[in-house]
Motif scaffolding. Structure first.
Motif, PDB file in Angstrom:
ATOM      1  N   LYS A   1       7.670 -70.353  32.310  1.00 22.74           N
ATOM      2  CA  LYS A   1       6.342 -70.595  31.871  1.00 22.74           C
ATOM      3  C   LYS A   1       5.545 -69.597  31.399  1.00 22.74           C
ATOM      4  O   LYS A   1       5.402 -68.365  31.840  1.00 22.74           O
ATOM      5  N   GLY A   2       5.204 -70.004  30.094  1.00 20.54           N
ATOM      6  CA  GLY A   2       4.257 -68.907  29.454  1.00 20.54           C
ATOM      7  C   GLY A   2       4.720 -67.455  28.942  1.00 20.54           C
ATOM      8  O   GLY A   2       4.405 -66.635  29.158  1.00 20.54           O
ATOM      9  N   ILE A   3       6.321 -67.748  28.927  1.00 24.46           N
ATOM     10  CA  ILE A   3       6.879 -66.435  28.626  1.00 24.46           C
ATOM     11  C   ILE A   3       6.833 -65.780  27.334  1.00 24.46           C
ATOM     12  O   ILE A   3       6.767 -66.228  26.367  1.00 24.46           O
ATOM     13  N   GLU A   4       6.489 -64.465  27.697  1.00 19.89           N
ATOM     14  CA  GLU A   4       5.838 -63.411  26.561  1.00 19.89           C
ATOM     15  C   GLU A   4       6.903 -62.405  26.328  1.00 19.89           C
ATOM     16  O   GLU A   4       7.471 -61.865  27.751  1.00 19.89           O
TER      17      GLU A   4
ATOM     18  N   CYS B   1      18.790 -62.827  32.705  1.00 20.10           N
ATOM     19  CA  CYS B   1      18.341 -61.542  33.418  1.00 20.10           C
ATOM     20  C   CYS B   1      18.937 -60.278  33.064  1.00 20.10           C
ATOM     21  O   CYS B   1      19.255 -59.395  33.884  1.00 20.10           O
ATOM     22  N   LEU B   2      19.384 -60.286  31.604  1.00 20.84           N
ATOM     23  CA  LEU B   2      19.815 -59.039  31.123  1.00 20.84           C
ATOM     24  C   LEU B   2      18.460 -58.167  30.721  1.00 20.84           C
ATOM     25  O   LEU B   2      18.503 -57.225  30.434  1.00 20.84           O
ATOM     26  N   ASP B   3      17.301 -58.819  30.687  1.00 22.72           N
ATOM     27  CA  ASP B   3      16.068 -58.161  30.276  1.00 22.72           C
ATOM     28  C   ASP B   3      14.927 -59.000  30.987  1.00 22.72           C
ATOM     29  O   ASP B   3      15.255 -60.026  31.381  1.00 22.72           O
ATOM     30  N   THR B   4      13.850 -58.365  31.100  1.00 24.30           N
ATOM     31  CA  THR B   4      12.840 -59.029  31.818  1.00 24.30           C
ATOM     32  C   THR B   4      11.778 -59.480  30.758  1.00 24.30           C
ATOM     33  O   THR B   4      11.289 -58.556  29.926  1.00 24.30           O
ATOM     34  N   PRO B   5      10.908 -60.576  31.176  1.00 25.79           N
ATOM     35  CA  PRO B   5       9.606 -60.703  30.023  1.00 25.79           C
ATOM     36  C   PRO B   5       8.429 -59.817  30.273  1.00 25.79           C
ATOM     37  O   PRO B   5       8.504 -59.140  31.391  1.00 25.79           O
ATOM     38  N   THR B   6       7.514 -59.700  29.551  1.00 26.30           N
ATOM     39  CA  THR B   6       6.443 -58.919  29.650  1.00 26.30           C
ATOM     40  C   THR B   6       5.170 -59.821  29.823  1.00 26.30           C
ATOM     41  O   THR B   6       4.078 -59.436  30.292  1.00 26.30           O
ATOM     42  N   GLY B   7       5.384 -61.183  29.984  1.00 22.50           N
ATOM     43  CA  GLY B   7       4.575 -62.208  30.415  1.00 22.50           C
ATOM     44  C   GLY B   7       5.121 -63.377  30.839  1.00 22.50           C
ATOM     45  O   GLY B   7       6.010 -63.703  30.669  1.00 22.50           O
TER      46      GLY B   7
ATOM     47  N   GLU C   1      11.752 -66.581  42.013  1.00 25.07           N
ATOM     48  CA  GLU C   1      10.909 -65.936  40.743  1.00 25.07           C
ATOM     49  C   GLU C   1      11.603 -64.384  40.537  1.00 25.07           C
ATOM     50  O   GLU C   1      11.729 -63.775  41.281  1.00 25.07           O
ATOM     51  N   VAL C   2      12.145 -64.353  39.060  1.00 29.74           N
ATOM     52  CA  VAL C   2      12.856 -63.221  39.041  1.00 29.74           C
ATOM     53  C   VAL C   2      12.253 -62.002  38.249  1.00 29.74           C
ATOM     54  O   VAL C   2      12.544 -60.878  37.914  1.00 29.74           O
ATOM     55  N   VAL C   3      11.010 -62.483  37.512  1.00 30.09           N
ATOM     56  CA  VAL C   3      10.210 -61.517  36.819  1.00 30.09           C
ATOM     57  C   VAL C   3      10.162 -59.944  37.243  1.00 30.09           C
ATOM     58  O   VAL C   3      10.270 -59.189  36.559  1.00 30.09           O
ATOM     59  N   ASN C   4       9.721 -59.991  38.644  1.00 33.93           N
ATOM     60  CA  ASN C   4       9.324 -58.358  39.159  1.00 33.93           C
ATOM     61  C   ASN C   4      10.443 -57.936  40.015  1.00 33.93           C
ATOM     62  O   ASN C   4      10.300 -57.201  40.700  1.00 33.93           O
ATOM     63  N   MET C   5      11.706 -58.727  39.892  1.00 31.80           N
ATOM     64  CA  MET C   5      12.808 -58.134  40.738  1.00 31.80           C
ATOM     65  C   MET C   5      13.353 -56.742  40.285  1.00 31.80           C
ATOM     66  O   MET C   5      13.134 -56.503  38.987  1.00 31.80           O
ATOM     67  N   ARG C   6      13.845 -56.250  41.461  1.00 29.78           N
ATOM     68  CA  ARG C   6      14.459 -54.783  41.030  1.00 29.78           C
ATOM     69  C   ARG C   6      15.773 -55.100  40.223  1.00 29.78           C
ATOM     70  O   ARG C   6      16.469 -56.273  40.648  1.00 29.78           O
ATOM     71  N   GLU C   7      16.245 -54.155  39.409  1.00 32.04           N
ATOM     72  CA  GLU C   7      17.500 -54.374  38.717  1.00 32.04           C
ATOM     73  C   GLU C   7      18.999 -54.746  39.590  1.00 32.04           C
ATOM     74  O   GLU C   7      19.462 -55.579  39.278  1.00 32.04           O
ATOM     75  N   SER C   8      18.764 -54.033  40.802  1.00 32.02           N
ATOM     76  CA  SER C   8      19.985 -54.435  41.855  1.00 32.02           C
ATOM     77  C   SER C   8      19.845 -55.943  42.089  1.00 32.02           C
ATOM     78  O   SER C   8      21.084 -56.336  42.288  1.00 32.02           O
ATOM     79  N   GLU C   9      18.855 -56.472  42.178  1.00 34.28           N
ATOM     80  CA  GLU C   9      18.602 -57.876  42.633  1.00 34.28           C
ATOM     81  C   GLU C   9      18.993 -58.868  41.291  1.00 34.28           C
ATOM     82  O   GLU C   9      19.671 -59.854  41.437  1.00 34.28           O
ATOM     83  N   LEU C  10      18.594 -58.435  40.243  1.00 37.43           N
ATOM     84  CA  LEU C  10      18.950 -59.125  39.024  1.00 37.43           C
ATOM     85  C   LEU C  10      20.238 -59.180  38.671  1.00 37.43           C
ATOM     86  O   LEU C  10      21.043 -60.164  38.413  1.00 37.43           O
ATOM     87  N   VAL C  11      20.925 -57.941  39.126  1.00 38.83           N
ATOM     88  CA  VAL C  11      22.474 -57.985  39.059  1.00 38.83           C
ATOM     89  C   VAL C  11      23.181 -58.841  39.746  1.00 38.83           C
ATOM     90  O   VAL C  11      24.080 -59.722  39.292  1.00 38.83           O
TER      91      VAL C  11
END
Ligand SMILES: Nc1ncnc2c1ncn2[C@@H]1O[C@H](COP(=O)(O)OP(=O)(O)OP(=O)(O)O)[C@@H](O)[C@H]1O
Ligand SMILES: [Mg+2]
Length: 220
Positions: A5-8, A53-59, A68-78
């Motif tokens: 949603k509204g990914i920037e 989840c190789l990169d995170t959005p800026t919005g 919700e993965v946007v503010n996850m730590r790298e270890s969780e994204l992995v």
């Protein structure tokens, strides 16, 4: 299921800001086969990296299976990446000194999943390379190398396969075969997102989305 949603996405390049994605709303359902087309620089790879989840959005917000993965730590994204997502790239990225078998097995070194020899071999059989188990990448054709990369993408039993120009380095005949292989995975229930410049292949997906200047141009 992945929901955006509204990914920037804004990249910083020196002092310059590059607005790669400008408000993307998109849902990708379980087992869906979607292709992504658009001119060079329109944001296709950026979108795929965010989906994977190789990169995170800026919005905006991005949820995978409700998380919700946007503010996850790298270890969780992995962890999410490993358990749910398989990647296939244009340049294969096989390890030159390793055999087909070892390349396919490689992702298991980094996680907790165990697989028996038989299971690895059956994945290699699935992509049609059982007779090439002990070959190294330099002994394979481009189409065969991409098959190895696809088997490797499957080793953690992903829900999603994200493929960025997987046929970009292949001739027409091998492109068709790789497309059919990916389509067969979709028919087994794996969701597939295929970025491609090949409009004929793109048209054979269940859904096409078009990107232009970081925006969705509508889909069909
Ligand atoms: N790491 C980065 N740093 C800065 N800018 C970037 C970065 N990655 C991509 N960009 C820029 O973001 C925009 C979108 O790039 P992206 O790679 O997503 O396009 P694309 O649609 O995949 O293009 P192509 O069809 O050529 O692969 C481009 O303007 C690109 O230059
Ligand atoms: Mg790209």
């Amino acid at each position: 299921m992945i929901e955006l949603k509204g990914i920037e996405k804004i990249y910083n390049r020196g002092n310059e800001k590059v607005h790669a994605l400008r408000g993307i709303d998109l849902g990708i359902g379980r087992g869906e086969f979607m292709s992504v087309v658009g001119p060079s620089g329109s944001g296709k790879t950026t979108l795929l990296h965010l989906l994977g989840c190789l990169d995170t959005p800026t919005g905006g917000t991005l949820t995978i299976d409700g998380i919700e993965v946007v503010n996850m730590r790298e270890s969780e994204l992995v962890r999410i990446r490993r358990s749910k997502i398989g990647f296939v790239f244009q340049h294969f990225y096989l390890i030159p000194g390793l055999s087909v078998y070892e390349n396919v097995k490689l992702p298991l070194l980094f996680g907790r999943t165990e697989k028996k020899i038989d299971e690895i071999v059956s994945l290699i059989d699935l992509v049609g390379l059982k007779s090439r188990l002990h070959h190294t990448p330099n002994q394979l054709s481009g189409g065969e190398m991409q098959r190895v990369a696809i088997a490797r993408a499957l080793v953690n039993n992903p829900e999603f396969i994200l493929a960025d120009e997987p046929t970009g380095n292949l001739d027409t005949e091998n492109s068709e075969k790789i497309f059919e292989l990916l389509d067969s995975l979709h028919k087994r229930g794996i969701a597939l997102v295929l970025v491609t410049h090949n409009s004929e292949l793109a048209a054979r997906a269940e859904r096409i989305i078009r990107l232009k200047d970081g925006r969705l141009q509508g889909s069909d």
